[in-house]
Structure formats: structure tokens, C-alpha cells
Design a protein around this motif. Structure first.
Motif, PDB file in Angstrom:
ATOM      1  N   UNK A  42       1.695  -3.295  -1.987  1.00 24.33           N
ATOM      2  CA  UNK A  42       1.909  -3.915  -0.733  1.00 24.33           C
ATOM      3  C   UNK A  42       1.480  -2.707   0.376  1.00 24.33           C
ATOM      4  N   UNK A  43       1.316  -3.215   1.388  1.00 24.12           N
ATOM      5  CA  UNK A  43       1.033  -2.289   2.629  1.00 24.12           C
ATOM      6  C   UNK A  43       2.224  -1.853   3.352  1.00 24.12           C
ATOM      7  N   UNK A  68      -1.560   2.259   2.262  1.00 20.23           N
ATOM      8  CA  UNK A  68      -1.937   2.444   3.979  1.00 20.23           C
ATOM      9  C   UNK A  68      -2.704   1.256   4.466  1.00 20.23           C
ATOM     10  N   UNK A  69      -2.525   1.226   5.757  1.00 17.62           N
ATOM     11  CA  UNK A  69      -3.334   0.163   6.620  1.00 17.62           C
ATOM     12  C   UNK A  69      -4.286   0.861   7.211  1.00 17.62           C
ATOM     13  N   UNK A  70      -5.229  -0.059   7.788  1.00 17.96           N
ATOM     14  CA  UNK A  70      -6.395   0.462   8.821  1.00 17.96           C
ATOM     15  C   UNK A  70      -5.748   0.167  10.353  1.00 17.96           C
ATOM     16  N   UNK A  71      -6.755   0.658  11.176  1.00 18.93           N
ATOM     17  CA  UNK A  71      -6.303   0.802  12.473  1.00 18.93           C
ATOM     18  C   UNK A  71      -5.822  -0.801  12.942  1.00 18.93           C
ATOM     19  N   UNK A  72      -6.083  -1.614  12.299  1.00 21.96           N
ATOM     20  CA  UNK A  72      -5.640  -3.003  12.616  1.00 21.96           C
ATOM     21  C   UNK A  72      -4.491  -3.481  11.845  1.00 21.96           C
ATOM     22  N   UNK A  73      -3.971  -2.496  11.120  1.00 17.43           N
ATOM     23  CA  UNK A  73      -2.557  -2.736  10.415  1.00 17.43           C
ATOM     24  C   UNK A  73      -2.849  -3.573   9.034  1.00 17.43           C
ATOM     25  N   UNK A  74      -4.056  -3.512   8.497  1.00 14.48           N
ATOM     26  CA  UNK A  74      -4.390  -4.519   7.485  1.00 14.48           C
ATOM     27  C   UNK A  74      -4.535  -3.419   6.208  1.00 14.48           C
ATOM     28  N   UNK A  75      -3.948  -4.072   5.126  1.00 14.84           N
ATOM     29  CA  UNK A  75      -4.110  -2.935   3.900  1.00 14.84           C
ATOM     30  C   UNK A  75      -5.470  -2.545   3.643  1.00 14.84           C
ATOM     31  N   UNK A  99       0.466  -9.498  -0.544  1.00 15.08           N
ATOM     32  CA  UNK A  99      -0.633  -9.347   0.619  1.00 15.08           C
ATOM     33  C   UNK A  99       0.065 -10.062   1.904  1.00 15.08           C
ATOM     34  N   UNK A 100       0.011  -9.662   3.134  1.00 14.09           N
ATOM     35  CA  UNK A 100       0.542  -9.896   4.330  1.00 14.09           C
ATOM     36  C   UNK A 100      -0.358 -11.041   5.068  1.00 14.09           C
ATOM     37  N   UNK A 110      -3.740  -9.227   5.981  1.00  9.37           N
ATOM     38  CA  UNK A 110      -4.445  -8.591   5.026  1.00  9.37           C
ATOM     39  C   UNK A 110      -5.749  -9.037   4.609  1.00  9.37           C
ATOM     40  N   UNK A 111      -6.911  -8.324   4.212  1.00  9.39           N
ATOM     41  CA  UNK A 111      -8.105  -8.920   3.798  1.00  9.39           C
ATOM     42  C   UNK A 111      -7.985  -9.495   2.243  1.00  9.39           C
ATOM     43  N   UNK A 112      -7.660 -10.816   2.294  1.00 16.58           N
ATOM     44  CA  UNK A 112      -7.424 -11.342   0.907  1.00 16.58           C
ATOM     45  C   UNK A 112      -8.572 -11.416   0.028  1.00 16.58           C
ATOM     46  N   UNK A 113      -9.677 -11.906   0.429  1.00 12.44           N
ATOM     47  CA  UNK A 113     -11.027 -12.101  -0.370  1.00 12.44           C
ATOM     48  C   UNK A 113     -11.029 -10.712  -1.514  1.00 12.44           C
TER      49      UNK A 113
END
Ligand SMILES: Cc1ncc(COP(=O)(O)O)c(C=O)c1O
Length: 336
Positions: A42-43, A68-75, A99-100, A110-113
């Protein structure tokens, strides 16, 4: 949510209990009875009830992987892949990714695909914690915004958030309804008079036996207002958050963390680090003391962050204008 026939759901007291039942179901399906070597991904932005639920479901801290997450707080999907490979190489059993769909701090999705592709390759169960964000799928453009949610194995939703209902209404949907039953079903002779031959009751699908009549509390507003009313409200909340973001971004006294991905606007006072941390709580106190809106705060990367979350059926343009005006006035008073 776009799940196929055969999916089943339960109404719970809230997202925490939904996430708990999801973890227990995934554990039962993928690991069996000896599960201490299982790993959950999980992120770092995931709601703390997920790690709490994992602990209550019997997992030691060594099973938990905060990624970790990216600049937009996504996993970051690459970190998921890497962590799964490392765990496999170390003899562990990766089995679940949470996933969030709308983080609590900023509403990040989070980038589900990508997560689904990696999870499928490695045989992981994908649970979407959509407690806050899931119902935005009902808004125009919602299915594209939440793309991939329909392919998840289970989904947590909170009608007491995204359907604007009173507290005490969570939901869990599971793609393979049989999995929910296999994880929760239990019986005893003293319930033989109420158990119907061959049919599943809610006690067979959830941790509860005696429980609230939650269905009525979800069904009645939907029957009274129709789903279109909820779609309109959700669309309005998304657009109000975008409006508030634009307004605050245009004021040099505010530093915006991100464009809203859903209906949360996260920001800081634009000032030297320590001053922003010191004045942020005072700004919040002053705005809330006007008793027109209730804003909240969080800490991200150790920094104090204010949050404006539009998620009440009573919150319309006039009220969000009040919030923006109050923020501007008080920020001017504090920063000059
Ligand atoms: C993303 C997310 N997941 C889970 C929860 C927990 O839900 P509940 O408070 O309904 O137990 C919350 C908020 O409370 C949340 O924002």
C-alpha cells in the motif's frame, strides 16, 4: 461500481470495518490458515485503518510494505513491482495490494490500471480503499476518473462520506461473492431456526451477527431523491473544489499542494518553512472560529497542511465562497 454479476456486498459501520473484512477475505483466499509470511502492499498515503486492520487480521509488522508516492501522492507502480520481487526472492508470499481511490490527505487516486497489471502478473488480490472517493464514480466523467475500480477484487465505500448519509454506513463489495462467504461463514446449532436452507445471510458474509438495519438508511434516500440527485451533488462538489483551488492558487499568500483529484484542496501559507508551520494552525483556528465552515489540517512530509474538503450535501457555492474569503482575509491579517 461496474462489478459483474456474482459480486456481493455487505453494509458495515464504516470504511475501517470494510477494509478489515476485505483483508480477512483476501487472506483467506490467497494464503489459507498459515499466513504470517504474507506481504501486503500500500502507499504511504494509505489511511491508518488499513494497517490497523492488517494487524487485527493477525499480520505482524513484517508483513506490511508502505510504498513511495509520486509528486501527486499516488503509489509508484515500479516500487510495487520491485517490492513484490524482493519479497518473492526472500521467500515471502505477496498476496494483497490496497490501492487508494481518494486518499484522506489530498484525495489522490492511485494508478489502478498499472497496479492491476502488476498484481495480476503476480497473483495478488487488489483491494480499492474507495471509502472517500468511490461514489464520485456516479458523477459525470466518474468512470474515467476512477478507471480500473471495476476490475478490483474488492472495494470499500463509505455511504456516510460520498452519499452524504449519517455516520455508521460503510460498505464492502467483493467481486467473487463466494470469497466473502468462504472467509466469514460459520454456524452453530442455536441459529438453526433462523438459518434458511442453502441461502446466505449477512452473518455468513460479515463479522457481525446481530446488526443495525443499515440497508434502510441507504435505500430510503435513494428512493426519495433518486440516484440523479446524488450524481448532481457529487459533480457539484468536484467543481466547487476545483473553483476553490483556482481562487486560492491566484492568491500569492497560498502555496497549493496539488490540483484537486477529487474534492479535497490541500494548501499551505506561503511563508518560510517555520513561519508557515507556526501560522497555519492559527489561520485554521481563525477561519473555523467564524463558524461558517469547518476546515481541517494534516501534516505531510513533516509540514503543516490545511485541507478544504467539500463533501456535504449542504455545501454549495455560497459556502465555499465564504471559506475562500475567510482564508484570504485571515491570511492577509497574518502575513500582511
Ligand atoms: C480513505 C479512507 N479510508 C478509510 C477511512 C475509514 O473510514 P471510517 O471512518 O468510515 O471507518 C477513511 C476515513 O475515515 C478514509 O478517508
Amino acid at each position: 461500481m461496474g462489478l459483474p454479476a456474482g459480486a456481493r456486498g455487505i453494509l458495515t459501520s464504516g470504511g475501517s470495518l470494510s477494509n478489515f473484512s476485505a483483508i480477512v477475505t483476501a487472506r483467506h483466499e490467497r494464503l489459507g490458515e498459515a499466513f504470517q509470511d504474507g506481504s501486503i502492499y500500500f502507499s504511504g498515503e494509505t489511511h491508518h485503518c488499513v494497517t490497523k486492520a492488517a494487524r487485527l487480521a493477525g499480520f505482524p509488522g513484517a508483513s506490511l510494505r508502505a510504498l513511495p508516492t509520486d509528486a501527486r501522492r499516488r503509489l509508484v507502480p515500479a516500487s510495487l513491482e520491485e517490492s513484490i520481487r524482493q519479497d518473492r526472492a526472500g521467500g515471502r508470499r505477496p498476496f494483497l495490494v490496497v490501492a487508494n481511490v481518494g486518499t484522506t490527505n489530498t484525495g489522490a487516486i492511485d494508478p489502478l490500471p498499472e497496479i492491476l497489471t502488476i498484481a495480476r502478473e503476480h497473483g495478488l488480490w487488489v483491494h480499492a480503499d474507495a471509502a472517500y472517493g468511490g461514489f464520485f464514480r456516479l458523477a459525470p466523467g466518474g468512470p474515467a476518473l476512477l478507471q480500473g475500480i471495476e476490475d478490483c477484487d474488492s472495494i470499500t465505500l463509505d455511504p456516510h462520506k460520498g452519499l452524504f448519509l449519517p455516520y455508521g454506513l460503510g460498505a464492502l463489495l467483493v467481486r467473487d461473492g463466494g470469497a466473502l462467504a468462504r472467509a466469514h461463514r460459520d454456524t452453530a446449532s442455536y441459529v438453526q431456526d433462523v438459518a434458511e436452507e442453502g441461502s446466505l445471510g449477512f452473518a455468513d458474509l460479515s463479522p457481525e451477527l446481530s446488526r443495525d438495519f443499515r440497508g434502510l438508511r441507504v435505500w430510503l434516500p435513494l428512493m426519495l431523491h433518486g440516484v440523479a440527485a446524488f450524481r448532481e451533488q457529487l459533480a457539484e462538489k468536484l467543481s466547487l473544489a476545483r473553483w476553490a483551488h483556482r481562487e486560492l492558487a491566484a492568491d500569492p499568500r497560498f502555496e497549493m499542494l496539488d490540483e484537486p483529484q477529487l474534492s479535497v484542496v490541500a494548501f499551505r501559507l506561503r511563508a518560510p518553512e517555520e513561519e508557515a508551520d507556526r501560522l497555519g494552525p492559527e489561520l485554521l483556528r481563525r477561519v473555523n472560529a467564524r463558524r461558517r465552515v469547518f476546515l481541517s489540517s494534516t501534516r505531510m512530509d513533516g509540514r503543516y497542511v490545511l485541507r478544504l474538503c467539500v463533501l456535504s450535501f449542504r455545501t454549495h457555492e455560497d459556502r465555499v465562497r465564504d471559506a475562500v474569503e475567510a482564508l484570504r482575509e485571515e491570511a492577509r491579517a497574518l502575513l500582511g
